[in-house]
Design a protein around this motif. Structure first.
Motif, PDB file in Angstrom:
ATOM      1  N   SER A 198      14.298  48.789  64.027  1.00  0.00           N
ATOM      2  CA  SER A 198      14.725  47.644  63.250  1.00  0.00           C
ATOM      3  C   SER A 198      14.356  46.371  63.988  1.00  0.00           C
ATOM      4  O   SER A 198      14.460  46.292  65.224  1.00  0.00           O
ATOM      5  CB  SER A 198      16.242  47.717  63.038  1.00  0.00           C
ATOM      6  N   PHE A 199      13.951  45.348  63.234  1.00  0.00           N
ATOM      7  CA  PHE A 199      13.459  44.102  63.838  1.00  0.00           C
ATOM      8  C   PHE A 199      13.827  42.959  62.908  1.00  0.00           C
ATOM      9  O   PHE A 199      13.025  42.506  62.098  1.00  0.00           O
ATOM     10  CB  PHE A 199      11.944  44.219  64.007  1.00  0.00           C
ATOM     11  N   SER A 200      15.044  42.476  62.998  1.00  0.00           N
ATOM     12  CA  SER A 200      15.506  41.427  62.094  1.00  0.00           C
ATOM     13  C   SER A 200      15.288  40.053  62.699  1.00  0.00           C
ATOM     14  O   SER A 200      15.282  39.881  63.919  1.00  0.00           O
ATOM     15  CB  SER A 200      16.973  41.635  61.734  1.00  0.00           C
ATOM     16  N   LEU A 201      15.120  39.076  61.828  1.00  0.00           N
ATOM     17  CA  LEU A 201      14.890  37.682  62.230  1.00  0.00           C
ATOM     18  C   LEU A 201      16.097  36.849  61.853  1.00  0.00           C
ATOM     19  O   LEU A 201      16.511  36.854  60.695  1.00  0.00           O
ATOM     20  CB  LEU A 201      13.644  37.126  61.530  1.00  0.00           C
ATOM     21  N   LYS A 202      16.642  36.126  62.813  1.00  0.00           N
ATOM     22  CA  LYS A 202      17.753  35.220  62.553  1.00  0.00           C
ATOM     23  C   LYS A 202      17.258  33.787  62.660  1.00  0.00           C
ATOM     24  O   LYS A 202      16.644  33.405  63.659  1.00  0.00           O
ATOM     25  CB  LYS A 202      18.893  35.455  63.535  1.00  0.00           C
ATOM     26  N   ILE A 203      17.545  33.030  61.604  1.00  0.00           N
ATOM     27  CA  ILE A 203      17.209  31.608  61.597  1.00  0.00           C
ATOM     28  C   ILE A 203      18.519  30.832  61.641  1.00  0.00           C
ATOM     29  O   ILE A 203      19.354  30.958  60.728  1.00  0.00           O
ATOM     30  CB  ILE A 203      16.400  31.231  60.343  1.00  0.00           C
ATOM     31  N   SER A 204      18.693  30.073  62.672  1.00  0.00           N
ATOM     32  CA  SER A 204      19.911  29.269  62.836  1.00  0.00           C
ATOM     33  C   SER A 204      19.654  27.841  62.383  1.00  0.00           C
ATOM     34  O   SER A 204      18.512  27.355  62.428  1.00  0.00           O
ATOM     35  CB  SER A 204      20.344  29.280  64.304  1.00  0.00           C
ATOM     36  N   ASP A 205      20.742  27.174  61.969  1.00  0.00           N
ATOM     37  CA  ASP A 205      20.624  25.767  61.568  1.00  0.00           C
ATOM     38  C   ASP A 205      19.446  25.580  60.607  1.00  0.00           C
ATOM     39  O   ASP A 205      18.533  24.775  60.846  1.00  0.00           O
ATOM     40  CB  ASP A 205      20.449  24.897  62.815  1.00  0.00           C
ATOM     41  N   SER A 206      19.458  26.314  59.525  1.00  0.00           N
ATOM     42  CA  SER A 206      18.330  26.330  58.588  1.00  0.00           C
ATOM     43  C   SER A 206      17.978  24.939  58.095  1.00  0.00           C
ATOM     44  O   SER A 206      18.855  24.104  57.833  1.00  0.00           O
ATOM     45  CB  SER A 206      18.664  27.232  57.395  1.00  0.00           C
ATOM     46  N   GLN A 207      16.690  24.703  57.962  1.00  0.00           N
ATOM     47  CA  GLN A 207      16.184  23.418  57.492  1.00  0.00           C
ATOM     48  C   GLN A 207      15.356  23.635  56.224  1.00  0.00           C
ATOM     49  O   GLN A 207      14.849  24.729  55.986  1.00  0.00           O
ATOM     50  CB  GLN A 207      15.328  22.778  58.583  1.00  0.00           C
ATOM     51  N   LEU A 208      15.211  22.552  55.450  1.00  0.00           N
ATOM     52  CA  LEU A 208      14.453  22.656  54.204  1.00  0.00           C
ATOM     53  C   LEU A 208      13.031  23.158  54.467  1.00  0.00           C
ATOM     54  O   LEU A 208      12.453  23.881  53.662  1.00  0.00           O
ATOM     55  CB  LEU A 208      14.423  21.307  53.485  1.00  0.00           C
ATOM     56  N   GLY A 209      12.488  22.790  55.605  1.00  0.00           N
ATOM     57  CA  GLY A 209      11.137  23.211  55.942  1.00  0.00           C
ATOM     58  C   GLY A 209      11.007  24.689  56.277  1.00  0.00           C
ATOM     59  O   GLY A 209       9.890  25.194  56.432  1.00  0.00           O
ATOM     60  N   ASP A 210      12.141  25.373  56.369  1.00  0.00           N
ATOM     61  CA  ASP A 210      12.084  26.816  56.630  1.00  0.00           C
ATOM     62  C   ASP A 210      11.806  27.614  55.358  1.00  0.00           C
ATOM     63  O   ASP A 210      11.522  28.816  55.425  1.00  0.00           O
ATOM     64  CB  ASP A 210      13.405  27.298  57.237  1.00  0.00           C
ATOM     65  N   ALA A 211      11.898  26.966  54.221  1.00  0.00           N
ATOM     66  CA  ALA A 211      11.643  27.652  52.953  1.00  0.00           C
ATOM     67  C   ALA A 211      10.201  28.141  52.914  1.00  0.00           C
ATOM     68  O   ALA A 211       9.260  27.357  53.061  1.00  0.00           O
ATOM     69  CB  ALA A 211      11.919  26.733  51.775  1.00  0.00           C
ATOM     70  N   ALA A 212      10.040  29.445  52.744  1.00  0.00           N
ATOM     71  CA  ALA A 212       8.703  30.043  52.791  1.00  0.00           C
ATOM     72  C   ALA A 212       8.837  31.533  52.534  1.00  0.00           C
ATOM     73  O   ALA A 212       9.937  32.072  52.398  1.00  0.00           O
ATOM     74  CB  ALA A 212       8.046  29.832  54.165  1.00  0.00           C
ATOM     75  N   MET A 213       7.687  32.196  52.509  1.00  0.00           N
ATOM     76  CA  MET A 213       7.641  33.657  52.511  1.00  0.00           C
ATOM     77  C   MET A 213       7.582  34.094  53.954  1.00  0.00           C
ATOM     78  O   MET A 213       6.796  33.539  54.742  1.00  0.00           O
ATOM     79  CB  MET A 213       6.399  34.125  51.747  1.00  0.00           C
ATOM     80  N   TYR A 214       8.398  35.073  54.325  1.00  0.00           N
ATOM     81  CA  TYR A 214       8.407  35.581  55.687  1.00  0.00           C
ATOM     82  C   TYR A 214       7.930  37.041  55.689  1.00  0.00           C
ATOM     83  O   TYR A 214       8.452  37.875  54.945  1.00  0.00           O
ATOM     84  CB  TYR A 214       9.806  35.483  56.301  1.00  0.00           C
ATOM     85  N   PHE A 215       6.967  37.296  56.555  1.00  0.00           N
ATOM     86  CA  PHE A 215       6.411  38.645  56.665  1.00  0.00           C
ATOM     87  C   PHE A 215       6.679  39.209  58.055  1.00  0.00           C
ATOM     88  O   PHE A 215       6.451  38.538  59.063  1.00  0.00           O
ATOM     89  CB  PHE A 215       4.890  38.632  56.434  1.00  0.00           C
TER      90      PHE A 215
END
Lengths: 117, 113
Positions: A74-91
């Motif tokens: 398992s390899f999960s990604l945590k994004i903290s303090d999300s910003q509008l610029g983080d909106a995207a497709m994540y692969f």
């Protein structure tokens, strides 16, 4: 052959909040690399973070960190303090260390992240 | 990390024609990778291009349909031949640099009408 699975087609997070994107993979190899890439509407693929399987310590890059569980694959990604610029497709992507496989990347199906105000 | 210049950025082509996509890297690299991203899908590797040898194609992709050239260590082309609407996709080239990971071109959005 290796496979990468992302079970969340879409996720949503409020600005300044934290979100976790899931990724699991299947491999018989003991050494490999894992990646998270971001693809905004511009379609440019941007490397977010990289993890070497032989390292027990989870990789971090500023607001981005991973939870790497080798035994569980398992390899999960945590994004903290999300910003509008983080909106995207994540692969999520896998790369074998075995050079016989020509070091290609195997990608998951992607998770579309929306960031709301 | 490497900088890749990919062109064209987009094109609309008639079915039955061919389109050649170019990728120029700002430094020498051994292998270049060509990916296809169908609408709303993930990236699928088409082939790996080594300088001085024939490209290695993944299952489901053939040289007659996607011929690749790799004349030197900084340049490669992918041709999409005898196009049909099913070839409408984003095509991306990529290189790997030791200690830097993978860098991608900005992609070519191809629409076949």
């Amino acid at each position: 052959a290796q496979t990468v699975t992302q079970s969340q087609p879409e996720m949503s997070v409020q600005e300044a909040e934290t979100v976790t994107l899931s990724c699991t993979y299947d491999t018989s190899e003991s050494d490999y690399y894992l990646f998270w890439y971001k693809q905004p509407p511009s379609r440019q693929m941007i490397l977010v973070i990289r993890q070497e399987a032989y390292k027990q310590q989870n990789a971090t890059e500023n607001r981005f960190s991973v939870n790497f569980q080798k035994a569980a694959k398992s390899f999960s990604l945590k994004i903290s303090d999300s910003q509008l610029g983080d909106a995207a497709m994540y692969f999520c992507a896998y790369r074998s260390v075995n050079t016989g496989t020509a070091s290609k990347l195997t990608f998951g199906t992607g998770t579309r992240l929306q960031v709301t105000l | 990390s490497a900088v890749i210049s990919q062109k064209p950025s987009r094109d609309i082509c008639q079915r039955g024609t061919s389109l050649t996509i170019q990728c120029q890297v700002d430094s020498q690299v051994t292998m270049m990778f060509w990916y296809r991203q169908q609408p709303g899908q993930s990236l699928t590797l088409i082939a790996t291009a080594n300088q001085g040898s024939e490209a290695t194609y993944e299952s489901g992709f053939v040289i007659d349909k996607f011929p690749i050239s790799r004349p030197n260590l900084t340049f490669s082309t992918l041709t999409v031949s005898n196009m049909s609407p099913e070839d409408s996709s984003i095509y991306l080239c990529s290189v790997e640099r030791v200690n830097y990971g993978y860098t991608f071109g900005s992609g070519t959005r191809l629409t076949v009408v």
